[in-house]
Motif scaffolding. Structure first.
Motif, PDB file in Angstrom:
ATOM      1  N   GLY A 282     -27.842  11.939  61.137  1.00 38.40           N
ATOM      2  CA  GLY A 282     -27.065  13.002  60.509  1.00 38.40           C
ATOM      3  C   GLY A 282     -26.260  13.685  61.602  1.00 38.40           C
ATOM      4  N   ILE A 283     -24.955  13.877  61.387  1.00 38.58           N
ATOM      5  CA  ILE A 283     -24.079  14.451  62.407  1.00 38.58           C
ATOM      6  C   ILE A 283     -23.816  15.920  62.059  1.00 38.58           C
ATOM      7  N   PHE A 284     -24.350  16.818  62.887  1.00 39.38           N
ATOM      8  CA  PHE A 284     -24.216  18.250  62.643  1.00 39.38           C
ATOM      9  C   PHE A 284     -23.215  18.928  63.568  1.00 39.38           C
ATOM     10  N   GLY A 285     -22.632  18.195  64.485  1.00 34.24           N
ATOM     11  CA  GLY A 285     -21.641  18.731  65.417  1.00 34.24           C
ATOM     12  C   GLY A 285     -21.290  17.658  66.430  1.00 34.24           C
ATOM     13  N   PRO A 286     -20.339  17.946  67.317  1.00 33.48           N
ATOM     14  CA  PRO A 286     -19.891  16.925  68.272  1.00 33.48           C
ATOM     15  C   PRO A 286     -21.012  16.406  69.180  1.00 33.48           C
ATOM     16  N   HIS A 287     -21.978  17.228  69.485  1.00 30.94           N
ATOM     17  CA  HIS A 287     -23.070  16.811  70.368  1.00 30.94           C
ATOM     18  C   HIS A 287     -24.437  17.055  69.731  1.00 30.94           C
ATOM     19  N   HIS A 288     -24.493  17.061  68.411  1.00 26.77           N
ATOM     20  CA  HIS A 288     -25.750  17.337  67.717  1.00 26.77           C
ATOM     21  C   HIS A 288     -25.957  16.339  66.589  1.00 26.77           C
ATOM     22  N   ALA A 289     -26.683  15.258  66.897  1.00 20.23           N
ATOM     23  CA  ALA A 289     -27.036  14.238  65.913  1.00 20.23           C
ATOM     24  C   ALA A 289     -28.549  14.259  65.724  1.00 20.23           C
ATOM     25  N   VAL A 290     -28.992  14.146  64.472  1.00 17.51           N
ATOM     26  CA  VAL A 290     -30.414  14.148  64.150  1.00 17.51           C
ATOM     27  C   VAL A 290     -30.779  12.782  63.568  1.00 17.51           C
ATOM     28  N   LEU A 291     -31.780  12.127  64.171  1.00 13.09           N
ATOM     29  CA  LEU A 291     -32.222  10.813  63.714  1.00 13.09           C
ATOM     30  C   LEU A 291     -32.862  10.922  62.333  1.00 13.09           C
ATOM     31  N   ASP A 292     -32.402  10.091  61.404  1.00 15.00           N
ATOM     32  CA  ASP A 292     -32.973  10.037  60.061  1.00 15.00           C
ATOM     33  C   ASP A 292     -34.010   8.924  59.980  1.00 15.00           C
ATOM     34  N   ARG A 293     -33.610   7.710  60.349  1.00 16.14           N
ATOM     35  CA  ARG A 293     -34.557   6.605  60.318  1.00 16.14           C
ATOM     36  C   ARG A 293     -34.085   5.468  61.194  1.00 16.14           C
ATOM     37  N   THR A 294     -35.035   4.610  61.569  1.00 14.80           N
ATOM     38  CA  THR A 294     -34.778   3.445  62.422  1.00 14.80           C
ATOM     39  C   THR A 294     -35.283   2.208  61.713  1.00 14.80           C
ATOM     40  N   SER A 295     -34.500   1.140  61.737  1.00  8.86           N
ATOM     41  CA  SER A 295     -34.927  -0.121  61.128  1.00  8.86           C
ATOM     42  C   SER A 295     -35.957  -0.795  62.026  1.00  8.86           C
ATOM     43  N   GLY A 296     -36.587  -1.809  61.500  1.00  5.28           N
ATOM     44  CA  GLY A 296     -37.413  -2.672  62.324  1.00  5.28           C
ATOM     45  C   GLY A 296     -36.510  -3.505  63.219  1.00  5.28           C
ATOM     46  N   ALA A 297     -37.048  -3.988  64.320  1.00  9.41           N
ATOM     47  CA  ALA A 297     -36.247  -4.793  65.244  1.00  9.41           C
ATOM     48  C   ALA A 297     -36.151  -6.235  64.748  1.00  9.41           C
ATOM     49  N   VAL A 298     -34.991  -6.854  65.014  1.00 14.63           N
ATOM     50  CA  VAL A 298     -34.770  -8.265  64.743  1.00 14.63           C
ATOM     51  C   VAL A 298     -34.723  -8.966  66.090  1.00 14.63           C
ATOM     52  N   ASP A 299     -35.454 -10.059  66.233  1.00 19.65           N
ATOM     53  CA  ASP A 299     -35.543 -10.782  67.496  1.00 19.65           C
ATOM     54  C   ASP A 299     -34.606 -11.977  67.514  1.00 19.65           C
ATOM     55  N   VAL A 300     -33.943 -12.169  68.659  1.00 24.34           N
ATOM     56  CA  VAL A 300     -33.103 -13.336  68.896  1.00 24.34           C
ATOM     57  C   VAL A 300     -33.597 -13.968  70.191  1.00 24.34           C
ATOM     58  N   ARG A 301     -33.875 -15.278  70.145  1.00 28.51           N
ATOM     59  CA  ARG A 301     -34.331 -15.996  71.333  1.00 28.51           C
ATOM     60  C   ARG A 301     -33.099 -16.456  72.100  1.00 28.51           C
ATOM     61  N   VAL A 302     -33.029 -16.109  73.378  1.00 35.27           N
ATOM     62  CA  VAL A 302     -31.900 -16.491  74.228  1.00 35.27           C
ATOM     63  C   VAL A 302     -32.397 -17.575  75.173  1.00 35.27           C
ATOM     64  N   HIS A 303     -31.770 -18.772  75.121  1.00 30.74           N
ATOM     65  CA  HIS A 303     -32.205 -19.902  75.962  1.00 30.74           C
ATOM     66  C   HIS A 303     -31.114 -20.340  76.912  1.00 30.74           C
TER      67      HIS A 303
END
Length: 140
Positions: A119-140
């Motif tokens: 949520g963006i409440f100002g130029p330098h004030h963001a509040v985290l709402d939620r985070t997704s689960g991580a997706v893994d990519v194998r780099v070879h």
């Protein structure tokens, strides 16, 4: 003469119990309706085109997300990456909805990607709402 006071008392008690039960049903029904309409909706998801890439190649990442947890406040959707067990690094952000970008695989191992809603409440004030689960990519 017949004694009817016992019957009258019994009927009065039955009416009071029935009235109390009706009032309780109305109150519980009202609470259930109120609880459903007051709940906020928030959703986030992230996906990748490929779960395995060579070093130097890019993987397309698509995140979707939106939230009404903050009312009319603008919402920003961001995509982050990390290699191995390193720190998370923000790759880019866009207004809530759907956002895609290409993440370049820099080193061998595991590349993790996640999405976050703010949520963006100002130029330098963001509040985290939620985070997704991580997706893994194998780099070879």
């Amino acid at each position: 003469m017949k004694n009817t006071t016992g019957i009258v008392r019994h009927r009065a008690l039955v009416r009071r119990v029935a009235s109390a039960a009706a009032v309780a049903a109305v109150v519980v029904g009202g609470l259930a309706v109120g609880a459903g309409s007051a709940s906020a909706k928030s959703a986030i998801d992230i996906g990748v085109r490929s779960h395995s890439v060579a070093v130097g190649q890019s993987v397309q990442v698509t995140a979707t997300g939106n939230s009404d947890d903050f009312g009319p406040t603008p919402i920003r959707l961001c995509i982050d990456e990390r290699s191995g067990s390193g720190a998370w690094r923000q790759l880019g952000c866009a207004p809530a909805g759907t956002f895609s970008l290409d993440a370049k695989a820099q080193q061998r191992g595991e590349l993790q990607l996640r999405a976050q809603l703010f949520g963006i409440f100002g130029p330098h004030h963001a509040v985290l709402d939620r985070t997704s689960g991580a997706v893994d990519v194998r780099v070879h």
